[in-house]
Design an enzyme around this catalytic site. Structure first.
Site, PDB file in Angstrom:
ATOM      1  CD  GLU A  44      -2.528  -1.193   2.655  1.00 18.25           C
ATOM      2  OE1 GLU A  44      -2.571  -0.144   3.440  1.00 18.25           O
ATOM      3  OE2 GLU A  44      -3.032  -2.215   3.188  1.00 18.25           O
ATOM      4  N   GLY A  90       6.106  -2.433   6.656  1.00 25.61           N
ATOM      5  CA  GLY A  90       7.178  -2.812   6.958  1.00 25.61           C
ATOM      6  C   GLY A  90       8.162  -1.982   7.857  1.00 25.61           C
ATOM      7  CD  GLU A  91      11.654  -0.825  11.810  1.00 23.04           C
ATOM      8  OE1 GLU A  91      10.639  -0.516  12.229  1.00 23.04           O
ATOM      9  OE2 GLU A  91      12.619  -0.115  11.206  1.00 23.04           O
ATOM     10  CB  CYS A 120       3.856  -3.212  16.754  1.00 18.14           C
ATOM     11  SG  CYS A 120       5.569  -2.753  16.466  1.00 18.14           S
ATOM     12  CB  CYS A 144       0.908  -2.498  13.837  1.00 14.55           C
ATOM     13  SG  CYS A 144       1.220  -2.054  12.032  1.00 14.55           S
ATOM     14  CB  CYS A 162       5.848  -5.731   9.395  1.00 16.72           C
ATOM     15  SG  CYS A 162       6.922  -4.884  10.318  1.00 16.72           S
ATOM     16  CG  ASN A 195      -5.676   4.486  12.725  1.00 19.23           C
ATOM     17  OD1 ASN A 195      -6.605   5.333  12.523  1.00 19.23           O
ATOM     18  ND2 ASN A 195      -4.671   4.792  12.507  1.00 19.23           N
ATOM     19  CB  CYS A 247       2.508   7.297   3.649  1.00 16.25           C
ATOM     20  SG  CYS A 247       3.063   5.821   5.126  1.00 16.25           S
ATOM     21  CB  SER A 270       7.134   3.431  16.481  1.00 12.02           C
ATOM     22  OG  SER A 270       6.944   4.088  15.022  1.00 12.02           O
ATOM     23  CG  LEU A 271       8.555   6.290  22.919  1.00 13.00           C
ATOM     24  CD1 LEU A 271       9.863   5.740  23.453  1.00 13.00           C
ATOM     25  CD2 LEU A 271       8.552   7.778  23.749  1.00 13.00           C
ATOM     26  CG  HIS A 272       3.865   3.283  19.860  1.00 13.22           C
ATOM     27  ND1 HIS A 272       3.251   4.402  19.189  1.00 13.22           N
ATOM     28  CD2 HIS A 272       4.173   2.650  18.735  1.00 13.22           C
ATOM     29  CE1 HIS A 272       3.484   4.228  18.056  1.00 13.22           C
ATOM     30  NE2 HIS A 272       3.992   3.181  17.800  1.00 13.22           N
ATOM     31  CB  CYS A 319       0.116   0.949   8.637  1.00 12.79           C
ATOM     32  SG  CYS A 319       0.725   2.421   8.944  1.00 12.79           S
ATOM     33  CB  SER A 374       8.529   5.981  10.675  1.00  5.26           C
ATOM     34  OG  SER A 374       7.957   5.520  12.023  1.00  5.26           O
TER      35      SER A 374
HETATM   36  N1  SAH Z   1       7.985   0.086  11.001  1.00  2.00           N
HETATM   37  C1  SAH Z   1       7.838   1.456  11.136  1.00  2.00           C
HETATM   38  C2  SAH Z   1       7.201   2.354  10.138  1.00  2.00           C
HETATM   39  C3  SAH Z   1       5.755   1.638   9.963  1.00  2.00           C
HETATM   40  S1  SAH Z   1       4.332   2.123  11.078  1.00  2.00           S
HETATM   41  C4  SAH Z   1       7.647   2.160  12.725  1.00  2.00           C
HETATM   42  O1  SAH Z   1       7.293   1.224  13.291  1.00  2.00           O
HETATM   43  O2  SAH Z   1       7.643   3.070  12.924  1.00  2.00           O
HETATM   44  C5  SAH Z   1       3.966   3.812  10.983  1.00  2.00           C
HETATM   45  C6  SAH Z   1       3.548   4.350  12.315  1.00  2.00           C
HETATM   46  O3  SAH Z   1       2.086   3.708  12.588  1.00  2.00           O
HETATM   47  C7  SAH Z   1       4.395   3.761  13.638  1.00  2.00           C
HETATM   48  O4  SAH Z   1       4.532   4.974  14.471  1.00  2.00           O
HETATM   49  C8  SAH Z   1       3.326   2.631  13.992  1.00  2.00           C
HETATM   50  O5  SAH Z   1       3.658   2.350  15.158  1.00  2.00           O
HETATM   51  C9  SAH Z   1       1.986   3.314  13.808  1.00  2.00           C
HETATM   52  N2  SAH Z   1       0.921   2.675  13.843  1.00  2.00           N
HETATM   53  C10 SAH Z   1       0.725   1.195  13.720  1.00  2.00           C
HETATM   54  N3  SAH Z   1      -0.499   0.759  13.794  1.00  2.00           N
HETATM   55  C11 SAH Z   1      -1.034   1.763  14.483  1.00  2.00           C
HETATM   56  C12 SAH Z   1      -2.631   1.910  14.991  1.00  2.00           C
HETATM   57  N4  SAH Z   1      -3.451   1.006  15.034  1.00  2.00           N
HETATM   58  N5  SAH Z   1      -2.882   3.111  15.101  1.00  2.00           N
HETATM   59  C13 SAH Z   1      -1.943   4.342  15.185  1.00  2.00           C
HETATM   60  N6  SAH Z   1      -0.872   4.167  14.741  1.00  2.00           N
HETATM   61  C14 SAH Z   1      -0.287   2.930  14.340  1.00  2.00           C
END
Ligand code: SAH
Length: 347
Positions: A90, A157-158, A114, A117, A110, A288, A103, A212-214, A329, A189
């Protein structure tokens, strides 16, 4: 067969020389490929014999639009591309005031796992090639008729799990004889692959690094991001401080707000403490809702933002685009895979 489009200008020149052609043919072919021609026959300033030679020895498989969804809310366009081998990825085109941003994906699926995701649900199938990354930018621009000025590597993907390819893609898309998109208009990212962050720091590119800290605490982060078990969050903050010292570039931290998991005040305080000494920017993302995931969006986004700001941290809330078209994503690819599976089941 040679994947000519993944080659740098120098490599392409060498490839053509090895075919007994003069060096300047390299630049001619490079320019055509980066304009988005879909066959060697379109390269009208090349002799017919050379076009035939290229056809016989090189691949040229531009992605096909498998699905295209246009948001009625904000014009965001989501593309599902079918690659040469039938796999799908995508890209999303977002129209901002500061320019059109695409994007793009870096892998088919991937393997980072996570928990929130959609891209990682079925694991990784394979890495993309530099050409497949470039084509997402190129064909999004050609299909939409909108000039792309910014790129974010935030699709499926990462990027740091496929970093050699990503670096080559950056060189291609940045090239003055190609799309010529400036490094300052590109964001990469990562979920926190520390060796990749170090490597990028040493290269000193002018792109923006997003992490992507989270979650700022190891316990929470390991629960939602398996990568934290390999690269712990404290080591990650060290790497980020190191990156800033080396490049002078501000890092952007992505933070998807999950109800009851990472949205507590003490976590905002901990982020502030760990960022001390570095001008970080925290981008709060309303989660999301992914069907497969047990997590729910937090209702404390504004409160969390205020708490960070009280510590002097720049915190923004990401505006959500394309809410009506599965624009986040991995969702469209998941849906298409589901439908294909159901189709097979009912046959
Ligand atoms: N693998 C890389 C880039 C792809 S994800 C990374 O992890 O950064 C792009 C961003 O979307 C990341 O910050 C990821 O954590 C976030 N993301 C993934 N699923 C999500 C969701 N359900 N809601 C909000 N953000 C999400």
């Amino acid at each position: 067969m040679i994947d000519l489009k993944s080659q740098t200008l120098q490599e392409m020149t060498d490839t053509l020389k090895a075919m007994g052609e003069p060096g300047f043919r390299g630049k001619q072919v490079f320019t055509w490929l980066h304009k988005g021609v879909t066959s060697f026959d379109e390269m009208s300033n090349l002799p017919k014999a050379l076009r035939e030679k290229l056809k016989a020895s090189c691949t040229l498989t531009p992605p096909k639009v498998a699905r295209k969804q246009v948001s009625r809310l904000d014009g965001t366009i989501k593309y599902l591309w079918e690659l040469g081998d039938g796999n799908c990825i995508e890209s999303v085109l977002m129209q901002y005031r500061h320019g059109n941003t695409v994007c793009i994906s870096s892998q088919v699926g991937c393997r980072m796992g996570c928990a929130f995701c959609a891209s990682t649900v079925a694991g990784k199938v394979r890495d993309l090639t530099p050409a497949e990354m470039l084509d997402q930018v190129l064909f999004t621009q050609l299909d939409s008729g909108l000039e792309i000025s910014n790129i974010v590597l935030m699709g499926i993907g990462e990027p740091m799990d496929n970093l050699d390819t990503v670096l080559r893609f950056l060189e291609l898309v940045n090239h003055p004889d190609g799309m010529n998109i400036g490094m300052r208009h590109i964001s990469l990212s990562t979920c926190g692959v520390i060796p990749g962050i170090r490597r990028l720091a040493d290269l000193g590119l002018q792109l923006t690094l997003s992490v992507s800290l989270h979650a700022p605490d190891g316990e929470t982060r390991s629960k939602i991001m398996p990568v934290n078990r390999a690269y712990d969050v404290d080591a990650l903050f060290d790497a980020c401080h190191g990156y800033f010292k080396k490049t002078g570039r501000r890092i952007s931290f992505e933070y998807a707000m999950i109800d009851g998991v990472n949205d507590r005040d003490w976590q905002a305080d901990l982020i502030a403490a760990k960022l001390r000494g570095m001008p970080g920017h925290v981008n709060l993302i309303p989660l999301n809702d992914v069907v497969e995931s047990p997590f729910k969006p937090s209702k404390r986004v504004a409160a969390f933002q205020k708490r960070l700001e009280a510590h002097g941290i720049t915190a923004t809330v990401r505006r959500s685009l394309g809410g009506d078209i599965d624009a986040s994503c991995g969702q469209l690819r998941r849906k298409a895979m589901e439908e294909a599976r159901k189709g097979e089941d009912s046959q």
